[in-house]
Design a protein around this motif. Structure first.
Motif, PDB file in Angstrom:
ATOM      1  N   GLY A 253       0.827  -1.196   0.000  1.00 27.45           N
ATOM      2  CA  GLY A 253       0.000   0.000   0.000  1.00 27.45           C
ATOM      3  C   GLY A 253       0.863   1.247   0.000  1.00 27.45           C
ATOM      4  O   GLY A 253       0.812   2.056  -0.905  1.00 27.45           O
ATOM      5  N   SER A 254       1.701   1.396   1.025  1.00 26.88           N
ATOM      6  CA  SER A 254       2.608   2.537   1.109  1.00 26.88           C
ATOM      7  C   SER A 254       3.679   2.209   2.133  1.00 26.88           C
ATOM      8  O   SER A 254       3.680   1.135   2.741  1.00 26.88           O
ATOM      9  CB  SER A 254       1.853   3.809   1.517  1.00 26.88           C
ATOM     10  OG  SER A 254       1.491   3.757   2.892  1.00 26.88           O
ATOM     11  N   GLY A 282       4.077  -0.884  -3.355  1.00 28.01           N
ATOM     12  CA  GLY A 282       3.271   0.272  -3.011  1.00 28.01           C
ATOM     13  C   GLY A 282       3.870   1.549  -3.524  1.00 28.01           C
ATOM     14  O   GLY A 282       4.745   1.566  -4.396  1.00 28.01           O
TER      15      GLY A 282
END
Length: 509
Positions: A253-254, A282
């Motif tokens: 995701g990050s 991500g």
């Protein structure tokens, strides 16, 4: 990218992409959530029935429909139903409240607004009433339904503006970013091409589907024909059993998500946290090299990181077969069709290896903003998007981000990169996360302030100890922080958990 995915990537519209994938693999799963499974065929057929129900409510091609919904199968169905109709949709992060939601409704001039009712203790329907929203309807577990025979033909023009995404507002009020089906397909194709995924993979969507990363990810699923696990609200303690149950191979995701995985891995050293997991991927926030090395070393998986923004959902992406040096220190390379230009203060291109402002041109770039005045300053005379980010290109074509224009701290006339200091702070044994900002200072112009999260179980970091560590890592004396703040948690947004630096400047400036 395989031949089938390449051919699908040429689809004119998102609906054409859905229809073509459903024709190829109608019975293969695309979305997994809890005990529920949705196939590619059910995605197409369910979206058509929902589109017919929306049509019966008065939604037409070109109607502006805002939706503020959590990451659920129904949300994806509603979004593709709107794509089938050719409506203009304005996704709003479900954690936003009156100020941000009211701004989005006014700026988009939405004629309809889909909400989840009461969700996680907040009454979205009541909020919509307070804001005077038009055409409010609930779409949490029940969607409008109708006979697809009433529908007009699907949209054919993939270059028409049909999406309004909202910047995260990490520095100021959000901006409404205008996208087309083709710009979203181009962004998702970049992600799919770089990660080298196959139909045997199982992905995961751990961030709000209302984020620009939502269509990025679903385009990848449609191109390659594999499923992803959806998380309505992400919490690592409840997500891990789902990753294991569904055999997830690709997660992320990050940068904040990588850190969460590392925290859990450190509780069970020597064991595979998710036995099937082979890749974390991500973007959305800077990645310190130490995070990359820790993930590979402690989790035994690959990590690829990319560079994107609401205006350009995917710009560059690391590839799993790249060198460890490039994966740790760069954001990867751009795909064919994405032009990256690095310029100096006068707008003149600079050679490889020289830092400058990053400018972008290509199919994945947005069409501008809901406020035309914002667009006037955001594109140069040759049509390149002016990003405000700073970095350089290597001879190999890999992009290195060194910060944002606003993250360049000017202390006594010397330029200091916040990211350089942050990357070193991530190596400090007592620091779990860090953000560096410049604060107004009468004597120096700006002073360097480091705000850090203390690593669980570690002692309290002090300014003297941190400065000594940074000097030991070779940081120049004039770049050392003059102020250190230790916090339990850095302020972040709710989408990809980006640090809100403007709040740090407000708090400590």
């Amino acid at each position: 990218m395989n031949e089938t995915a390449h051919a699908l990537g040429a689809s004119r519209t998102l609906w054409e992409l859905v229809d073509r994938r459903a024709g190829l693999t109608p019975d293969r799963p695309v979305l997994l959530q809890g005990d529920r499974t949705l196939t590619f065929g059910e995605l197409r057929d369910g979206a058509e029935r929902t589109a017919a129900g929306l049509y019966g409510m008065g939604v037409r091609p070109g109607s502006v429909v805002a939706w503020q919904l959590p990451t659920r199968i129904e949300t994806v169905l509603l979004s593709f139903a709107l794509a089938r109709l050719g409506a203009v949709q304005s996704p709003v992060i479900p954690y936003y409240r009156d100020r941000e939601v009211g701004f989005a409704l006014r700026e988009s001039r939405a004629g309809f607004f889909a909400v989840p009712g009461s969700w996680r203790g907040h009454d979205h329907t009541a909020m919509a009433g307070r804001l005077g929203a038009r055409g409010v309807f609930e779409a949490y577990d029940t969607l409008p339904d109708g006979d697809p025979a009433v529908l007009p033909p699907p949209p054919a023009d993939g270059n028409a503006v049909r999406w309004i995404y909202w910047t995260s507002g990490t520095t100021s009020d959000p901006k409404g970013v205008l996208h087309t089906d083709r710009s979203l397909i181009a962004g998702g194709s970049c992600l799919a091409h770089a990660l080298h995924l196959t139909a045997d993979d199982i992905g995961s969507v751990a961030f709000p589907f209302a984020h620009i990363g939502g269509p990025d990810y679903v385009v990848m699923l449609l191109l390659y024909g594999f499923p992803a696990v959806l998380f309505e609200h992400f919490a690592m303690e409840t997500a891990l059993p789902e990753y294991r149950r569904h055999g997830v191979t690709v997660a992320g995701g990050s940068t904040a998500f990588y850190s969460m995985f590392l925290t859990e891995q450190r509780k069970v050293p020597g064991q595979r946290l998710v036995p099937t997991l082979r890749l974390l991927a991500g973007g959305g926030a800077p990645k310190p090299p130490e995070i990359y090395h820790a993930v590979v070393r402690e989790m035994g998986v690959r990590l690829t990181h990319g560079y994107g923004m609401t205006e350009v959902p995917m710009i560059t992406m690391g590839a799993p077969d790249d060198t460890a040096e490039n994966l740790a220190t760069t954001e990867g390379r751009p795909p064919a069709g994405m032009e990256i230009r690095i310029v100096d203060a006068t707008g003149t291109p600079v050679p490889a290896g020289v830092d400058g402002e990053i400018r972008l041109r290509g199919e994945a770039v947005c069409q501008g903003y809901t406020d035309p005045a914002q667009g006037a300053d955001s594109f140069d005379t040759e049509g390149f998007l002016v990003t405000g980010d700073v970095g350089h290109l290597k001879e190999s074509g890999h992009l290195v981000l060194t910060g944002r224009m606003k993250d360049i701290i000017i202390r006594k006339g010397e330029n200091i990169s916040a990211k350089e200091i942050e990357d070193l702070l991530h190596q400090h044994p007592a620091v779990a996360d860090a953000a560096v900002v410049g604060l107004p200072d009468e004597e120096r112009g700006e002073r360097v302030c480091a705000v850090v999260e203390r690593r669980p179980g570690a002692g309290e970091p002090t300014l003297a100890a941190v400065s000594a560590f940074l000097r030991g890592e070779g940081l120049s004396v004039h770049k050392l922080p003059e102020q250190l703040e230790v916090v339990d948690a850095l302020p972040r947004n709710e989408a990809l958990r980006k640090v809100l630096k403007y709040k740090l400047r407000e708090l400590y400036g």
